[in-house]
Design a protein around this motif. Structure first.
Motif, PDB file in Angstrom:
ATOM      1  N   ASN A 100     -29.733  41.249  92.954  1.00 10.92           N
ATOM      2  CA  ASN A 100     -29.397  42.546  93.538  1.00 10.92           C
ATOM      3  C   ASN A 100     -30.166  42.751  94.832  1.00 10.92           C
ATOM      4  O   ASN A 100     -31.313  42.311  94.960  1.00 10.92           O
ATOM      5  N   GLU A 101     -29.520  43.423  95.766  1.00 15.43           N
ATOM      6  CA  GLU A 101     -30.172  43.705  97.034  1.00 15.43           C
ATOM      7  C   GLU A 101     -31.486  44.446  96.807  1.00 15.43           C
ATOM      8  O   GLU A 101     -31.564  45.372  96.006  1.00 15.43           O
ATOM      9  N   GLY A 102     -32.529  44.017  97.506  1.00 13.43           N
ATOM     10  CA  GLY A 102     -33.836  44.654  97.384  1.00 13.43           C
ATOM     11  C   GLY A 102     -34.705  44.097  96.280  1.00 13.43           C
ATOM     12  O   GLY A 102     -35.830  44.571  96.077  1.00 13.43           O
ATOM     13  N   VAL A 103     -34.220  43.068  95.579  1.00 14.10           N
ATOM     14  CA  VAL A 103     -34.983  42.497  94.466  1.00 14.10           C
ATOM     15  C   VAL A 103     -35.303  41.037  94.749  1.00 14.10           C
ATOM     16  O   VAL A 103     -34.415  40.235  95.017  1.00 14.10           O
ATOM     17  N   ASN A 104     -36.586  40.697  94.701  1.00 14.38           N
ATOM     18  CA  ASN A 104     -37.039  39.310  94.805  1.00 14.38           C
ATOM     19  C   ASN A 104     -37.974  39.063  93.632  1.00 14.38           C
ATOM     20  O   ASN A 104     -39.043  39.682  93.544  1.00 14.38           O
ATOM     21  N   VAL A 105     -37.574  38.184  92.728  1.00 13.37           N
ATOM     22  CA  VAL A 105     -38.328  38.009  91.483  1.00 13.37           C
ATOM     23  C   VAL A 105     -39.479  37.017  91.617  1.00 13.37           C
ATOM     24  O   VAL A 105     -40.217  36.804  90.658  1.00 13.37           O
ATOM     25  N   PHE A 106     -39.637  36.412  92.798  1.00 17.26           N
ATOM     26  CA  PHE A 106     -40.677  35.404  92.983  1.00 17.26           C
ATOM     27  C   PHE A 106     -41.855  35.885  93.834  1.00 17.26           C
ATOM     28  O   PHE A 106     -42.871  35.208  93.917  1.00 17.26           O
ATOM     29  N   LEU A 144     -43.232  27.093  92.764  1.00 16.87           N
ATOM     30  CA  LEU A 144     -41.927  27.352  93.352  1.00 16.87           C
ATOM     31  C   LEU A 144     -41.761  26.602  94.670  1.00 16.87           C
ATOM     32  O   LEU A 144     -42.686  26.530  95.481  1.00 16.87           O
ATOM     33  N   TYR A 145     -40.563  26.051  94.897  1.00 19.57           N
ATOM     34  CA  TYR A 145     -40.255  25.480  96.204  1.00 19.57           C
ATOM     35  C   TYR A 145     -39.934  26.631  97.149  1.00 19.57           C
ATOM     36  O   TYR A 145     -39.063  27.454  96.871  1.00 19.57           O
ATOM     37  N   ILE A 146     -40.630  26.684  98.281  1.00 18.27           N
ATOM     38  CA  ILE A 146     -40.415  27.744  99.263  1.00 18.27           C
ATOM     39  C   ILE A 146     -39.456  27.242 100.333  1.00 18.27           C
ATOM     40  O   ILE A 146     -39.761  26.272 101.032  1.00 18.27           O
ATOM     41  N   PRO A 147     -38.299  27.859 100.495  1.00 16.14           N
ATOM     42  CA  PRO A 147     -37.349  27.419 101.518  1.00 16.14           C
ATOM     43  C   PRO A 147     -37.974  27.368 102.911  1.00 16.14           C
ATOM     44  O   PRO A 147     -38.823  28.193 103.262  1.00 16.14           O
ATOM     45  N   ALA A 148     -37.530  26.399 103.697  1.00 18.03           N
ATOM     46  CA  ALA A 148     -38.055  26.205 105.045  1.00 18.03           C
ATOM     47  C   ALA A 148     -37.851  27.439 105.911  1.00 18.03           C
ATOM     48  O   ALA A 148     -38.649  27.708 106.813  1.00 18.03           O
ATOM     49  N   TYR A 149     -36.783  28.186 105.673  1.00 14.82           N
ATOM     50  CA  TYR A 149     -36.520  29.390 106.456  1.00 14.82           C
ATOM     51  C   TYR A 149     -37.685  30.369 106.347  1.00 14.82           C
ATOM     52  O   TYR A 149     -38.034  31.046 107.321  1.00 14.82           O
ATOM     53  N   ILE A 150     -38.289  30.444 105.162  1.00 13.77           N
ATOM     54  CA  ILE A 150     -39.460  31.306 104.965  1.00 13.77           C
ATOM     55  C   ILE A 150     -40.686  30.684 105.627  1.00 13.77           C
ATOM     56  O   ILE A 150     -41.460  31.360 106.305  1.00 13.77           O
ATOM     57  N   ARG A 151     -40.847  29.381 105.461  1.00 13.28           N
ATOM     58  CA  ARG A 151     -42.047  28.703 105.955  1.00 13.28           C
ATOM     59  C   ARG A 151     -42.121  28.655 107.482  1.00 13.28           C
ATOM     60  O   ARG A 151     -43.201  28.534 108.040  1.00 13.28           O
TER      61      ARG A 151
END
Length: 260
Positions: free
Chosen positions: A77-83, A95-102
């Motif tokens: 759901n929009e606004g929810v990040n469970v990690f 957790l593997y962190i996507p490159a877009y975040i890194r």
């Protein structure tokens, strides 16, 4: 649930400034154990190279619309990040962190629309880059430091991966095997299921009906394992939903279509 960002600046970025040896000669970058820019972001763009790693932790879907991109779902759901918690601290260390975040707060960008040249830029609103006394230098005697060279190399690799991902999406569209996605989750005791839409996924029926030459092509160019990584990852939808429930961030118990 999973439409591609439409704002003029990419997801996370509030502004962009080209990194300059003149203007930022005394700037440093400091490490942080928090990523507040990720808080509440439920869908993160990923590249095809990341599919094998992402599919172990998050569902991979494709955004709705013509210019579809692969997205890793960190929440349904929009606004929810469970990690990540509300402070931006990662709650699952493996957790593997996507490159877009890194790559944040850096990125390669065209400074002029009529030029193909990409320049290394950063988000000046970040609190990790500035004229600090602590941190690693971005320039050393007017030249890019090893840190800046490493950042530039990472961003160049990310751009190349983005081009390959764009080609992958183009070929999926040409094959005609994308369809509007829908996932139904029926929690125990709920009066009716939660229906999630607003994304695209591979149509397994159409995949199985591909002609021999089409199938041979996607085997030879490496697309088939990526397609199955996506399909296998969809089983994690229910796990992400369960995490939302455990965090007290589950939606209201009515049939709904999440906001895009």
């Amino acid at each position: 649930m999973a439409t591609a960002p439409t704002q003029s600046l990419p997801l996370f970025y509030n502004d962009l400034a080209p990194l300059s040896s003149q203007e930022h000669a005394d700037f440093r970058v400091r490490r942080s154990d928090r990523a507040p820019f990720v808080v509440g972001q439920h869908a993160i763009p990923v590249t095809v190279e990341e599919f094998p790693l992402v599919q172990r932790h998050m569902p991979i879907v494709f955004s709705a619309g013509d210019n579809s991109v692969p997205l890793a779902l960190m929440g349904l759901n929009e606004g929810v990040n469970v990690f990540f918690d509300d402070e931006g601290t990662l709650t699952e260390k493996q957790l593997y962190i996507p490159a877009y975040i890194r790559r944040y707060p850096f990125m390669l960008a065209r400074l002029r629309p009529d030029s193909e040249e990409l320049s290394l830029c950063f988000d000046p609103s970040t609190d990790t880059i500035g004229a600090f006394e602590e941190g690693e230098k971005l320039f050393d005697e007017g030249q890019p430091s090893d840190v800046t060279k490493s950042v530039l190399s990472f961003n160049e690799q990310f751009e190349q991966a983005g081009l390959r991902t764009g080609q992958f999406m183009k070929e999926l569209k040409e094959l005609g095997i994308l369809m509007d996605g829908e996932v139904s989750i029926q929690p125990e005791g709920a009066p009716q299921p939660f229906i999630y839409r607003g994304f695209q996924m591979i149509d397994e029926k159409k995949l199985n009906e591909l002609r021999g030459d089409q199938l041979r092509k996607i085997v030879q160019n490496g697309m088939l394992p990526l397609i199955y990584a996506h399909l296998f990852s969809l089983a994690l939808m229910r796990e992400i939903f369960g995490r939302q429930v455990a965090l007290g961030k589950s939606p209201q118990p009515t049939m709904q279509e999440p906001a895009n």
